[in-house]
Write an enzyme that holds these catalytic residues in place. Structure first.
Site, PDB file in Angstrom:
ATOM      1  N   HIS A  17       0.991  -1.070   0.055  1.00  0.00           N
ATOM      2  CA  HIS A  17       0.202   0.064  -0.125  1.00  0.00           C
ATOM      3  C   HIS A  17       0.786   1.147   0.041  1.00  0.00           C
ATOM      4  CE1 HIS A  17      -3.690   2.418   0.988  1.00  0.00           C
ATOM      5  NE2 HIS A  17      -2.700   3.126   1.617  1.00  0.00           N
ATOM      6  N   GLU A  18       1.683   1.294   0.734  1.00  0.00           N
ATOM      7  CA  GLU A  18       2.623   2.372   0.873  1.00  0.00           C
ATOM      8  C   GLU A  18       3.523   2.599  -0.194  1.00  0.00           C
ATOM      9  OE1 GLU A  18       1.932   4.715   3.016  1.00  0.00           O
ATOM     10  OE2 GLU A  18       0.525   3.499   4.448  1.00  0.00           O
ATOM     11  N   HIS A  69       1.707   4.472  -2.868  1.00  0.00           N
ATOM     12  CA  HIS A  69       2.003   6.089  -2.638  1.00  0.00           C
ATOM     13  C   HIS A  69       3.462   6.500  -3.005  1.00  0.00           C
ATOM     14  CE1 HIS A  69      -1.822   6.201  -0.855  1.00  0.00           C
ATOM     15  NE2 HIS A  69      -1.502   5.774   0.215  1.00  0.00           N
TER      16      HIS A  69
END
Length: 386
Positions: free
Chosen positions: A32-33, A36
């Site tokens: 997920h990170e 980003h």
């Protein structure tokens, strides 16, 4: 001696649940990170930190771009802190941005164009969905799927199926217009449709006809927690009729994508029923419940089971982060939507109030889920003792 054995068993059970849980959650959070991070880098935004976990840093290193990669003490999430962020939740720091030089503003997250900021924020959940599709598809491609014919072997007396007119020998072809390929397909659809009217297309004697059934709502307490599901009351073919079906790359990708969609659809359906009062919130789970499930899956399903759990949790976290709650990715996207409509960002005061409300909602949800986990843990323990 009994006390020592009990303590040993408790410790073994604790570590047997915690270690798989940390592996599963860390993979999902990292992906997920990373979503980003990668899109932020592609957009030319400076990155101060990439943290797996919250709180004090345990260890880390700096890369050649000056980003601090670190593992932190509280392994219940993670964050990417961009240049110009006040914290890891991407709350903007207007005062810091105002003091920046033109060179610093060029790499600051709050000063990027609206499409770039939206892309960076959306990249996290999108990465979770991509991970889920890849894992589901890979499992289907390399392992195949066992499929049992969607044939009715027996109908339980006074059941939803009996009232709808099912008969032994019926072959289920579709539910609500969606094709049914196996008995498992039918079970999964019915399981999430308790109390709802289903139009089920069957084949009987070479002819097709539609039956309308309303699955009964049943509840069970399992080692994985409280589970509520719909039941028609029919028995399918014996397990000996199951056959292993292998699929090609494109078919596996399609099935993996459908698996991801299915989880999203079931989750949104549950939330919709929760909001309208047709569903109970006692099925919500938090870290304790996920840890228990991770331990059970690792014990029963091994590596394959954990891969499936990673995919499932990845979908759930991706979808959760898209909810329009400030502090979550969906909250940022909501602010950006207002900015697109108004032609300018919301005021600092409005954003601050939104973030405070979002923090309160997130904390409440975490506490409520933890309470549910403890109740389910007690119910499961009581079931095992009896």
């Amino acid at each position: 001696m009994d006390f020592l054995n009990a303590m040993g068993g408790t410790a073994s059970g604790f570590f047997g649940a915690v270690i798989p849980f940390l592996i599963v959650l860390s993979i999902v959070v990292f992906v997920h990170e990373m979503g980003h991070f990668l899109v932020g880098r592609w957009c030319g935004v400076g990155v101060h930190a990439f943290s797996l976990g919250f709180g004090p840093e345990l260890f880390g290193f700096n890369d050649r771009h000056g980003t601090r990669w670190k593992l932190s003490a509280i392994p219940l999430g993670g964050y990417v802190k961009f240049h110009g962020d006040a914290n890891g939740a991407s709350v903007p720091d207007p005062d810091a941005v105002a003091r920046m030089s033109p060179q610093e503003r060029a790499i600051s997250f709050p000063t990027q164009s609206l499409p770039k900021r939206a892309a960076i924020v959306a990249a996290g959940p999108i990465a979770n969905f991509i991970l889920a599709i890849a894992l589901f598809s890979g499992a289907i491609y390399f392992g195949g799927r066992y499929e049992t014919p969607a044939r009715v072997e027996a109908v339980m007396p006074d059941s939803a199926a009996a009232r709808a007119g099912f008969q032994p020998g019926d072959i289920i072809r579709a539910i609500g217009g969606s094709r049914v390929n196996s008995f498992t397909d039918m079970q999964r659809t019915v399981s999430g449709a308790a109390g709802s009217s289903l139009t089920i297309t069957i084949e009987r004697g070479g002819e097709t006809k539609d039956l309308v059934a309303i699955p009964e709502s049943k509840e069970d307490v399992t080692p994985f927690g409280r589970h509520r599901f719909g039941r028609l009351g029919i028995q399918g073919p014996k397990g000996t009729e199951a056959r292993l079906v292998h699929y090609g790359p494109l078919e596996s990708l399609g099935l993996g994508t459908y698996e991801t969609y299915f989880v999203v659809d079931r989750t949104i359906d549950y939330i919709g029923k929760l909001v309208t009062g047709r569903e109970s919130p006692d099925q919500l789970s938090g870290p304790i419940g996920i840890a228990r499930v991770s331990g059970e899956v690792a014990k029963v399903g091994g590596i394959g089971g954990l891969i499936g759990l990673i995919a499932l949790l990845s979908v759930s976290i991706g979808l959760l982060n898209l909810f329009p709650v400030p502090l979550l990715d969906g909250g940022h996207l909501l602010f950006y939507a207002f900015e697109a409509v108004r032609g300018r960002p919301l005021s600092e005061r409005a954003q601050e109030i939104g973030f405070r409300i979002g923090l309160a909602l997130v904390l409440f949800l975490m506490l409520f889920a933890a309470w549910n986990d403890l109740l389910n843990l007690g119910a499961s323990w009581g079931t095992r003792r009896t």
